[in-house]
Design a protein around this motif. Structure first.
Motif, PDB file in Angstrom:
ATOM      1  N   GLY A  75       5.666  31.398  32.487  1.00 13.94           N
ATOM      2  CA  GLY A  75       6.031  30.011  32.197  1.00 13.94           C
ATOM      3  C   GLY A  75       7.304  29.640  32.922  1.00 13.94           C
ATOM      4  O   GLY A  75       8.011  30.490  33.465  1.00 13.94           O
ATOM      5  N   SER A  76       7.622  28.356  32.932  1.00 14.39           N
ATOM      6  CA  SER A  76       8.828  27.881  33.595  1.00 14.39           C
ATOM      7  C   SER A  76       9.152  26.495  33.050  1.00 14.39           C
ATOM      8  O   SER A  76       8.361  25.897  32.319  1.00 14.39           O
ATOM      9  CB  SER A  76       8.626  27.826  35.110  1.00 14.39           C
ATOM     10  N   THR A  77      10.337  26.001  33.381  1.00 16.38           N
ATOM     11  CA  THR A  77      10.753  24.665  32.972  1.00 16.38           C
ATOM     12  C   THR A  77      11.054  23.832  34.203  1.00 16.38           C
ATOM     13  O   THR A  77      11.427  24.359  35.254  1.00 16.38           O
ATOM     14  CB  THR A  77      12.010  24.722  32.085  1.00 16.38           C
ATOM     15  N   CYS A  81       9.352  16.878  37.908  1.00 14.23           N
ATOM     16  CA  CYS A  81       7.908  16.894  37.692  1.00 14.23           C
ATOM     17  C   CYS A  81       7.239  15.720  38.408  1.00 14.23           C
ATOM     18  O   CYS A  81       6.193  15.875  39.039  1.00 14.23           O
ATOM     19  CB  CYS A  81       7.611  16.849  36.196  1.00 14.23           C
ATOM     20  N   SER A 113       5.611  18.057  22.384  1.00 14.78           N
ATOM     21  CA  SER A 113       6.063  19.401  22.753  1.00 14.78           C
ATOM     22  C   SER A 113       6.587  19.486  24.176  1.00 14.78           C
ATOM     23  O   SER A 113       7.309  20.419  24.520  1.00 14.78           O
ATOM     24  CB  SER A 113       4.900  20.387  22.588  1.00 14.78           C
ATOM     25  N   MET A 114       6.221  18.525  25.026  1.00  9.96           N
ATOM     26  CA  MET A 114       6.623  18.531  26.430  1.00  9.96           C
ATOM     27  C   MET A 114       6.187  19.821  27.144  1.00  9.96           C
ATOM     28  O   MET A 114       6.877  20.323  28.033  1.00  9.96           O
ATOM     29  CB  MET A 114       8.145  18.383  26.570  1.00  9.96           C
ATOM     30  N   THR A 115       5.055  20.345  26.746  1.00  7.67           N
ATOM     31  CA  THR A 115       4.507  21.550  27.361  1.00  7.67           C
ATOM     32  C   THR A 115       3.262  21.196  28.157  1.00  7.67           C
ATOM     33  O   THR A 115       2.305  20.637  27.609  1.00  7.67           O
ATOM     34  CB  THR A 115       4.141  22.601  26.294  1.00  7.67           C
ATOM     35  N   ILE A 116       3.284  21.500  29.436  1.00 10.76           N
ATOM     36  CA  ILE A 116       2.153  21.217  30.312  1.00 10.76           C
ATOM     37  C   ILE A 116       1.332  22.485  30.490  1.00 10.76           C
ATOM     38  O   ILE A 116       1.845  23.499  30.968  1.00 10.76           O
ATOM     39  CB  ILE A 116       2.631  20.692  31.679  1.00 10.76           C
ATOM     40  N   ASP A 117       0.088  22.433  30.087  1.00  8.90           N
ATOM     41  CA  ASP A 117      -0.812  23.579  30.192  1.00  8.90           C
ATOM     42  C   ASP A 117      -1.438  23.606  31.593  1.00  8.90           C
ATOM     43  O   ASP A 117      -2.631  23.375  31.781  1.00  8.90           O
ATOM     44  CB  ASP A 117      -1.889  23.511  29.117  1.00  8.90           C
ATOM     45  N   CYS A 143       2.633  20.112  37.967  1.00 11.09           N
ATOM     46  CA  CYS A 143       2.599  18.808  37.297  1.00 11.09           C
ATOM     47  C   CYS A 143       1.469  17.971  37.865  1.00 11.09           C
ATOM     48  O   CYS A 143       1.622  17.313  38.908  1.00 11.09           O
ATOM     49  CB  CYS A 143       3.940  18.093  37.473  1.00 11.09           C
ATOM     50  N   LEU A 161       1.065  14.126  27.598  1.00 15.44           N
ATOM     51  CA  LEU A 161       2.372  14.173  26.936  1.00 15.44           C
ATOM     52  C   LEU A 161       2.874  12.790  26.537  1.00 15.44           C
ATOM     53  O   LEU A 161       3.893  12.680  25.854  1.00 15.44           O
ATOM     54  CB  LEU A 161       3.409  14.816  27.876  1.00 15.44           C
TER      55      LEU A 161
END
Length: 235
Positions: free
Chosen positions: A9-11, A17, A91-95, A99, A107
């Protein structure tokens, strides 16, 4: 993608994005137009070979290349500006491993139907219409190939466009599935389709044209002969 896979994972910032999506989607749209230009080149070369040097001149090639890049970056810019007007929460989590359009919309807390409608329209202009143009070109090319009397001539003529046709089928097929007929939710199927045009086509392209190069083929033939002439000596 390699970093996310290795680290689990990463931010990324929201602006980062958007920039990533804009650059990637613009290059994707540009490649759609460039593949269409390549099919036009094959159409003129096979269906009107005597007029090829007159029709496909350097000035036309330059204009087609410039317009492909301009239209690709312009259309995607409109989509990015619409995305910037949305509100994002949760959650601001991209699966996903980058992007992409659908994961970003998931989101949003706002009504995304205007963005989806606009993207559907641009998907027709960027993906569907170029695909139909490529399809029309190859229908004419196939009819011309069928009319060639010798089987050797038909095989040689078809070989000049078979590589491009393989890339077009893989590339447009995955794009049409994702952007023109998107699913209701993001899933592993979208990831797999994304891999086709993010990794599959870029890896397939150089391999196809590498092994079709006559100079490369001659070098491989010489290398094979060289290996056969070398006999192992055991002591």
């Amino acid at each position: 993608m390699m970093h996310i896979t290795l680290k689990g994972g990463s931010t990324i910032s929201f602006s980062g994005c958007l920039i990533q999506f804009y650059i990637f989607a613009s290059c994707t749209a540009t490649e759609c137009y460039l593949l269409t230009v390549m099919s036009f080149d094959r159409f003129v070369a096979i269906c009107a070979p005597l007029h090829y040097t007159i029709v496909v001149n350097s000035k036309l090639c330059l204009h087609l290349a410039i317009w492909s890049w301009l239209l690709g970056f312009l259309f995607v810019l409109i989509t990015v500006l619409l995305i910037c007007q949305l509100d994002f929460c949760g959650s601001m989590t991209i699966d996903h491993f980058y992007c992409d359009f659908i994961p970003m919309l998931e989101l949003s807390c706002s009504d995304v139907s205007p963005v989806v409608l606009e993207t559907f329209f641009f998907a027709i202009v960027i993906v569907l219409l170029p695909f139909l143009a490529v399809l029309g070109s190859y229908v004419s090319i196939f009819w011309t190939i069928i009319g060639i009397p010798s089987s050797t001539g038909r095989k040689k003529t078809f070989s000049t466009c078979s590589s491009h046709l393989l890339v077009v089928g893989t590339y447009y097929g995955s794009l049409l599935s994702i952007y023109l007929f998107p699913s209701g939710g993001h899933s592993k199927n979208i990831k797999m389709l994304s891999l086709l045009y993010t990794l599959g086509t870029p890896l397939l392209n150089p391999l196809i044209y590498f092994f079709r190069n006559q100079k490369i083929q001659r070098q491989f033939s010489r290398f094979s002969v060289f290996k056969k002439n070398i006999q192992p000596i055991l002591r």
